[in-house]
Scaffold this active site. Structure first.
Site, PDB file in Angstrom:
ATOM      1  N   ARG A 233       0.906  -1.209  -0.058  1.00  0.00           N
ATOM      2  CA  ARG A 233      -0.024   0.019  -0.040  1.00  0.00           C
ATOM      3  C   ARG A 233       0.851   1.239  -0.119  1.00  0.00           C
ATOM      4  O   ARG A 233       1.989   1.264   0.666  1.00  0.00           O
ATOM      5  CB  ARG A 233      -0.957   0.066   1.296  1.00  0.00           C
ATOM      6  CG  ARG A 233      -2.165  -0.756   1.120  1.00  0.00           C
ATOM      7  CD  ARG A 233      -3.132  -0.619   2.326  1.00  0.00           C
ATOM      8  NE  ARG A 233      -2.433  -1.284   3.546  1.00  0.00           N
ATOM      9  CZ  ARG A 233      -1.821  -0.376   4.494  1.00  0.00           C
ATOM     10  NH1 ARG A 233      -1.828   0.967   4.235  1.00  0.00           N
ATOM     11  NH2 ARG A 233      -1.206  -0.932   5.599  1.00  0.00           N
TER      12      ARG A 233
ATOM     13  N   TYR B  82      -2.022  -2.958  -7.062  1.00  0.00           N
ATOM     14  CA  TYR B  82      -1.509  -3.814  -5.816  1.00  0.00           C
ATOM     15  C   TYR B  82      -2.756  -3.612  -4.450  1.00  0.00           C
ATOM     16  O   TYR B  82      -3.081  -2.588  -4.228  1.00  0.00           O
ATOM     17  CB  TYR B  82      -0.284  -3.532  -5.033  1.00  0.00           C
ATOM     18  CG  TYR B  82       0.105  -4.400  -4.100  1.00  0.00           C
ATOM     19  CD1 TYR B  82       0.777  -5.607  -4.579  1.00  0.00           C
ATOM     20  CD2 TYR B  82      -0.316  -4.385  -2.614  1.00  0.00           C
ATOM     21  CE1 TYR B  82       1.090  -6.507  -3.641  1.00  0.00           C
ATOM     22  CE2 TYR B  82       0.130  -5.297  -1.820  1.00  0.00           C
ATOM     23  CZ  TYR B  82       0.894  -6.740  -2.278  1.00  0.00           C
ATOM     24  OH  TYR B  82       1.061  -7.375  -1.427  1.00  0.00           O
TER      25      TYR B  82
ATOM     26  N   LYS C 153      -9.781  -1.858   1.577  1.00  0.00           N
ATOM     27  CA  LYS C 153      -9.244  -0.848   2.492  1.00  0.00           C
ATOM     28  C   LYS C 153     -10.318   0.496   2.375  1.00  0.00           C
ATOM     29  O   LYS C 153     -10.537   1.112   3.048  1.00  0.00           O
ATOM     30  CB  LYS C 153      -7.797  -0.813   2.708  1.00  0.00           C
ATOM     31  CG  LYS C 153      -6.996  -1.750   3.036  1.00  0.00           C
ATOM     32  CD  LYS C 153      -7.329  -2.102   4.645  1.00  0.00           C
ATOM     33  CE  LYS C 153      -7.038  -3.277   5.246  1.00  0.00           C
ATOM     34  NZ  LYS C 153      -5.778  -4.117   5.079  1.00  0.00           N
TER      35      LYS C 153
ATOM     36  N   HIS D  46     -10.176  -2.143  11.539  1.00  0.00           N
ATOM     37  CA  HIS D  46      -9.166  -3.007  11.040  1.00  0.00           C
ATOM     38  C   HIS D  46      -8.856  -4.271  12.019  1.00  0.00           C
ATOM     39  O   HIS D  46      -7.844  -4.064  12.911  1.00  0.00           O
ATOM     40  CB  HIS D  46      -7.868  -2.186  10.797  1.00  0.00           C
ATOM     41  CG  HIS D  46      -6.815  -3.029   9.872  1.00  0.00           C
ATOM     42  ND1 HIS D  46      -5.589  -2.666  10.118  1.00  0.00           N
ATOM     43  CD2 HIS D  46      -6.935  -3.954   9.057  1.00  0.00           C
ATOM     44  CE1 HIS D  46      -4.855  -3.258   9.218  1.00  0.00           C
ATOM     45  NE2 HIS D  46      -5.736  -4.066   8.679  1.00  0.00           N
TER      46      HIS D  46
ATOM     47  N   SER E 249      -1.127  -3.789  10.131  1.00  0.00           N
ATOM     48  CA  SER E 249      -0.801  -4.415   9.071  1.00  0.00           C
ATOM     49  C   SER E 249       0.320  -5.293   9.306  1.00  0.00           C
ATOM     50  O   SER E 249       1.362  -4.945   9.638  1.00  0.00           O
ATOM     51  CB  SER E 249      -0.603  -3.508   7.899  1.00  0.00           C
ATOM     52  OG  SER E 249      -1.788  -2.965   7.202  1.00  0.00           O
TER      53      SER E 249
ATOM     54  N   CYS F 177       0.510  -7.650  11.487  1.00  0.00           N
ATOM     55  CA  CYS F 177       1.068  -7.952  12.986  1.00  0.00           C
ATOM     56  C   CYS F 177       0.556  -9.006  13.507  1.00  0.00           C
ATOM     57  O   CYS F 177       0.184  -9.146  14.646  1.00  0.00           O
ATOM     58  CB  CYS F 177       0.833  -6.454  13.760  1.00  0.00           C
ATOM     59  SG  CYS F 177       2.139  -5.246  13.272  1.00  0.00           S
TER      60      CYS F 177
ATOM     61  N   ASP G 195      -9.410  -9.452   8.568  1.00  0.00           N
ATOM     62  CA  ASP G 195      -8.894  -8.346   8.361  1.00  0.00           C
ATOM     63  C   ASP G 195      -9.800  -7.065   8.678  1.00  0.00           C
ATOM     64  O   ASP G 195      -9.430  -5.944   9.032  1.00  0.00           O
ATOM     65  CB  ASP G 195      -8.466  -8.020   7.127  1.00  0.00           C
ATOM     66  CG  ASP G 195      -7.193  -6.996   6.774  1.00  0.00           C
ATOM     67  OD1 ASP G 195      -6.356  -6.681   7.377  1.00  0.00           O
ATOM     68  OD2 ASP G 195      -7.783  -6.464   5.738  1.00  0.00           O
TER      69      ASP G 195
ATOM     70  N   ASN H 211       6.195  -8.663   1.377  1.00  0.00           N
ATOM     71  CA  ASN H 211       4.833  -8.447   1.528  1.00  0.00           C
ATOM     72  C   ASN H 211       4.051  -9.447   0.570  1.00  0.00           C
ATOM     73  O   ASN H 211       2.995  -8.993  -0.018  1.00  0.00           O
ATOM     74  CB  ASN H 211       4.542  -7.006   1.216  1.00  0.00           C
ATOM     75  CG  ASN H 211       3.077  -6.758   1.419  1.00  0.00           C
ATOM     76  OD1 ASN H 211       2.254  -7.279   2.608  1.00  0.00           O
ATOM     77  ND2 ASN H 211       2.529  -5.840   0.898  1.00  0.00           N
TER      78      ASN H 211
ATOM     79  N   ARG I  96       1.676 -12.419  -0.912  1.00  0.00           N
ATOM     80  CA  ARG I  96       0.383 -12.482  -0.436  1.00  0.00           C
ATOM     81  C   ARG I  96      -0.420 -13.730  -1.072  1.00  0.00           C
ATOM     82  O   ARG I  96      -0.056 -14.046  -2.103  1.00  0.00           O
ATOM     83  CB  ARG I  96      -0.711 -11.306  -0.650  1.00  0.00           C
ATOM     84  CG  ARG I  96      -0.043 -10.184   0.203  1.00  0.00           C
ATOM     85  CD  ARG I  96      -0.707  -9.762   1.315  1.00  0.00           C
ATOM     86  NE  ARG I  96      -0.204  -8.776   2.093  1.00  0.00           N
ATOM     87  CZ  ARG I  96      -0.837  -8.275   3.496  1.00  0.00           C
ATOM     88  NH1 ARG I  96      -1.904  -8.841   3.733  1.00  0.00           N
ATOM     89  NH2 ARG I  96      -0.228  -7.279   4.216  1.00  0.00           N
TER      90      ARG I  96
ATOM     91  N   GLY J 124      -0.048 -20.703  17.879  1.00  0.00           N
ATOM     92  CA  GLY J 124      -1.019 -21.826  18.471  1.00  0.00           C
ATOM     93  C   GLY J 124      -0.786 -21.342  20.082  1.00  0.00           C
ATOM     94  O   GLY J 124      -2.020 -21.430  20.816  1.00  0.00           O
TER      95      GLY J 124
HETATM   96  P1  GTP Z   1      -2.663  -7.714   7.253  1.00  0.00           P
HETATM   97  O1  GTP Z   1      -3.124  -8.883   6.513  1.00  0.00           O
HETATM   98  O2  GTP Z   1      -1.225  -6.862   6.688  1.00  0.00           O
HETATM   99  O3  GTP Z   1      -3.577  -6.633   7.673  1.00  0.00           O
HETATM  100  O4  GTP Z   1      -1.702  -8.380   8.354  1.00  0.00           O
HETATM  101  P2  GTP Z   1      -2.033  -9.331   9.523  1.00  0.00           P
HETATM  102  O5  GTP Z   1      -2.431  -8.608  10.992  1.00  0.00           O
HETATM  103  O6  GTP Z   1      -3.191 -10.242   9.353  1.00  0.00           O
HETATM  104  O7  GTP Z   1      -0.840 -10.351   9.936  1.00  0.00           O
HETATM  105  P3  GTP Z   1      -0.524 -11.814   9.821  1.00  0.00           P
HETATM  106  O8  GTP Z   1      -1.348 -12.710  10.583  1.00  0.00           O
HETATM  107  O9  GTP Z   1      -0.420 -12.259   8.202  1.00  0.00           O
HETATM  108  O10 GTP Z   1       1.056 -12.023  10.409  1.00  0.00           O
HETATM  109  C1  GTP Z   1       1.940 -11.090   9.855  1.00  0.00           C
HETATM  110  C2  GTP Z   1       3.514 -11.846   9.931  1.00  0.00           C
HETATM  111  O11 GTP Z   1       3.564 -11.746  11.412  1.00  0.00           O
HETATM  112  C3  GTP Z   1       3.585 -13.106   9.402  1.00  0.00           C
HETATM  113  O12 GTP Z   1       4.749 -13.249   8.982  1.00  0.00           O
HETATM  114  C4  GTP Z   1       3.349 -14.014  10.730  1.00  0.00           C
HETATM  115  O13 GTP Z   1       4.200 -15.339  10.529  1.00  0.00           O
HETATM  116  C5  GTP Z   1       3.775 -13.299  11.771  1.00  0.00           C
HETATM  117  N1  GTP Z   1       3.322 -13.549  13.150  1.00  0.00           N
HETATM  118  C6  GTP Z   1       2.026 -13.567  13.201  1.00  0.00           C
HETATM  119  N2  GTP Z   1       1.501 -13.875  14.504  1.00  0.00           N
HETATM  120  C7  GTP Z   1       2.808 -14.137  15.089  1.00  0.00           C
HETATM  121  C8  GTP Z   1       3.167 -14.568  16.420  1.00  0.00           C
HETATM  122  O14 GTP Z   1       2.331 -15.009  17.304  1.00  0.00           O
HETATM  123  N3  GTP Z   1       4.426 -14.537  16.909  1.00  0.00           N
HETATM  124  C9  GTP Z   1       5.368 -14.298  15.741  1.00  0.00           C
HETATM  125  N4  GTP Z   1       6.643 -14.290  16.168  1.00  0.00           N
HETATM  126  N5  GTP Z   1       5.113 -13.986  14.514  1.00  0.00           N
HETATM  127  C10 GTP Z   1       3.746 -13.828  14.196  1.00  0.00           C
HETATM  128  C1  SPV Z   2      -2.810  -4.445   5.157  1.00  0.00           C
HETATM  129  O1  SPV Z   2      -1.889  -3.871   4.764  1.00  0.00           O
HETATM  130  O2  SPV Z   2      -3.459  -4.188   6.275  1.00  0.00           O
HETATM  131  C2  SPV Z   2      -3.684  -5.505   4.490  1.00  0.00           C
HETATM  132  C3  SPV Z   2      -3.102  -5.659   2.824  1.00  0.00           C
HETATM  133  O3  SPV Z   2      -4.265  -6.313   4.843  1.00  0.00           O
HETATM  134  S1  SPV Z   2      -3.697  -4.545   1.830  1.00  0.00           S
HETATM  135  O4  SPV Z   2      -5.095  -5.024   1.323  1.00  0.00           O
HETATM  136  O5  SPV Z   2      -2.752  -4.368   0.658  1.00  0.00           O
HETATM  137  O6  SPV Z   2      -4.137  -3.445   2.495  1.00  0.00           O
HETATM  138 MN    MN Z   3      -4.852  -5.481   6.811  1.00  0.00          MN
END
Ligand code: GTP
Ligand code: SPV
Ligand code: MN
Length: 620
Positions: A105, A233, A242, A262, A284, A286, A313, A404, A406, A531
């Site tokens: 983004r 993208y 978004k 979000h 994002s 996280c 999301d 990033n 996906r 987990g």
């Molecule tokens: P967006 O789609 O961008 O909004 O992201 P999201 O908040 O859904 O994040 P996502 O669950 O995809 O995790 C992002 C990154 O953080 C990935 O590389 C995960 O493997 C890592 N991650 C997620 N949960 C954990 C956790 O509990 N511990 C650690 N160390 N890493 C984590």
């Molecule tokens: C984020 O960046 O929080 C996402 C991916 O979930 S995007 O759809 O590119 O915003």
């Molecule tokens: Mn997001």
């Protein structure tokens, strides 16, 4: 087997997602696919205006059928938008490589366009409405010559939900058309939901020549309109996500008394069958997708714990008039999830979800037509083709998949999908969890004293920046409610809206703060995460139902050693204390860094926040 031809072509092709000039003939590509132009007169009139402006050679009305999806994939394979993956290993799945300048983004090119700057507020980029239209109109003029305009009708929210909203996206990107088919309820269903109404979000998108200097994502909340140019993208181009479901929706929610956030939304079923729904706002990249798809440790599974996903999301929440409690839906129909770091250990549900009928964007391609990314396996493959289409070996010294990169997969692919995920009535939210990526200072978990304190906690949320947005990675920034880039109006009004919600609720969700990402001096994570987050979730659930113990600390309620179950983890009570420790001097620095946002708000800072800050300082 993937056709050799496809792989070879990718070896020599330069990466681009710019639709080819020279007419495409979608009528042939989608021969036999029944499609109807929009019957709704308001939609027709608007499409006519956009056609006159963009001057496409062809117009294709998406109907959302499986035959159509297949035909569009075929077309994408033939024009280079997609590479067909190994259909035995990944049935129905394709790889897409975006332009290397277009991988996340673009927050600095995202605008809220309103008559006055005050409507957008200090956290948004603002353009005056007319000035924005005038800036983008010349860019759009004739931009679809030699291209196809895809008309993509879609619904955000379960069909029939009072909150469901219709949008129509006009785009010259085949990738966008197919992706919207996964991420939303797309096709004729949207025309039926809309009927004769003029209440739809007008989404106009062109990738132009994918030049970052001509990239603008403009929102016109007063016109229910989005114009996005110069990027293909995810969040920049899939305008239901978004742009509509957060920026436009948050603006509407503020006016109409509901919230667009979000957040992930998960169901937790306890051994006795008690079901608790928890929403979580993490910035994002996280951990929302991972938390939403959590698989409890074996011990918990044996006891009967089960976690199910409503969304990963975005949530829309409103107050149920009968019960006075907060309810929520997931407006999306698919996942656009981060792949790096995802594997059978960290997130088996996501692995299953992307096992078929998935679009992979910017991952590495293996010689047998399978895909790879950093963290998928311990050992990298001896060779592959990286996300930019170049030959890669472990010695290359670069990432094979973009950080990033996906996957785009239908929600129904998730083995842990919640039975109510598509329910127009939504689910009742018992807890809201804020979380950030903080390698230092911030404890694993604590609970706000009350709603107002929770809103303050969310408003001062800090997190290290990630690859989900262009710019520097790893710097702490304030990201209020994980919504900094997504609030479609003035952040001051957004905070007040959050506080006012409380008055209208009979009982409110309990609010928590988590940090899975705290590290030791050597840079190792202190908490195993994934987990094992179940252990923290259980405390959160018990607290929400008024069951678990906690001690009062300066940050909020915290579990004592023993309140969070560590049995089966290789972790001592002392190590847990280290995870929960708050260093007073470090936290003073944290409070100072929160001032950064408050100073920006200056005279607009809600007085409740000033009180909360004073109370916090008094506790510290
Ligand atoms: P967006 O789609 O961008 O909004 O992201 P999201 O908040 O859904 O994040 P996502 O669950 O995809 O995790 C992002 C990154 O953080 C990935 O590389 C995960 O493997 C890592 N991650 C997620 N949960 C954990 C956790 O509990 N511990 C650690 N160390 N890493 C984590
Ligand atoms: C984020 O960046 O929080 C996402 C991916 O979930 S995007 O759809 O590119 O915003
Ligand atoms: Mn997001």
């Amino acid at each position: 087997m993937i056709e050799r031809r496809d792989i070879d072509k990718e070896f020599y092709m330069t990466t681009t997602t710019i639709p080819p000039k020279g007419p495409r003939i979608p009528a042939a590509a989608t021969a036999g696919v029944h499609t109807t132009p929009a019957a709704n007169p308001h939609v027709r009139k608007w499409i006519e205006e956009c056609v006159e402006l963009c001057k496409p050679d062809n117009i294709y009305y998406c109907n959302g059928s499986p035959e159509e999806r297949q035909a569009l994939f075929e077309q994408g394979v033939s024009d280079g938008t997609f590479t067909r993956l190994n259909q035995k290993k990944l049935p129905g799945s394709y790889l897409h490589r975006s332009n290397p300048n277009d991988v996340a983004r673009s927050e600095h090119q995202t605008f809220i366009c309103t008559p006055s700057a005050d409507m957008a507020g200090v956290t948004n980029n603002w353009l005056e409405t007319k000035a924005a239209y005038n800036k983008l109109r010349p860019l759009l003029d004739g931009c679809m010559r030699g291209r196809t305009m895809y008309v993509i009708p879609f619904v955000m929210g379960p069909i029939g939900s009072p909150l469901a909203r219709v949008g129509v996206e006009l785009s010259d990107s085949l990738y966008v058309a197919v992706s919207m088919g996964i991420m939303t309820r797309m096709g004729d269903v949207a025309w039926r939901q809309l009927g004769d109404s003029d209440d739809f979000t007008k989404c106009l998108h062109s990738i132009l020549d994918c030049n970052p200097d001509r990239r603008y994502i403009c929102h016109f909340p007063l016109d229910n309109t989005i114009w996005s140019v110069g990027s293909g993208y995810g969040g920049n181009a899939l305008l239901g996500k978004k742009c509509l479901a957060l920026r436009i929706a948050s603006f509407l929610g503020h006016q109409q008394g509901w919230m667009a956030e979000h957040m992930l939304l998960m169901g937790a079923t306890a051994p006795g069958g008690e079901k608790t729904y928890v929403a979580g706002a993490f910035p994002s990249s996280c951990g929302k997708t991972n938390f939403a798809m959590l698989i409890p440790p074996e011990k918990y599974q044996k006891q009967g714990w089960r976690i199910t996903t409503v969304g990963d999301d975005i949530v829309w929440m409103w107050i149920d008039e009968k019960t006075g409690r907060l309810r929520a839906i997931n407006p999306e129909a698919g996942y656009f999830g981060v792949v790096p770091g995802t594997n059978e250990r960290t997130n088996p549900n996501a692995m299953a979800a992307m096992g078929h009928d998935t679009i992979f964007t910017n991952v590495a391609l293996l010689p047998d037509g399978d895909v790879w990314w950093e963290g998928k396996t311990k050992q990298p493959p001896p060779r592959c083709i990286d996300w930019m289409g170049k030959e890669w070996t472990p010695a290359s010294g670069t990432k094979a998949a973009h950080p990033n990169s996906r996957f785009t997969a239908p929600a129904n692919n998730n083995p842990a999908i919640d039975p109510a995920w598509d329910d127009p009535a939504g689910v009742e939210v018992a807890a809201i969890v804020f979380g950030g990526r903080r390698s230092r200072s911030i404890p694993l978990v604590y609970q706000a004293f009350n709603w107002l304190h929770g809103v303050y906690m969310g408003a001062t949320l800090g997190s290290e920046t990630t690859a989900a947005a262009t710019g520097q990675v790893g710097v702490v920034r304030r990201d209020p409610m994980a919504m900094l880039p997504f609030i479609g109006y003035n952040v001051r009004d957004y905070f007040v809206h959050w506080m006012r919600m409380r008055k209208r609720m009979v009982d409110c969700p309990r609010i928590f703060h988590v940090n899975w990402f705290r590290k030791d001096a050597e840079g190792n994570y202190l908490w195993p995460g994934y987990g094992e987050n179940m252990r923290v979730l259980k405390w959160i659930i018990d607290r929400s139902h008024g069951r678990a113990y906690a001690k009062e600390t300066m940050l909020g309620w915290m579990p004592k050693a023993g309140d969070v179950d560590l049995d089966g983890l290789n972790m001592s009570a002392a190590q847990f204390e280290a995870l929960q420790a708050v260093d007073v001097d470090e936290f003073k620095a944290e409070i100072l860094s929160q001032e950064e946002l408050f100073l920006k708000l200056a005279g607009d800072l809600p007085k409740e926040f000033i009180f909360q800050r004073e109370l916090l300082i008094a506790r510290v």
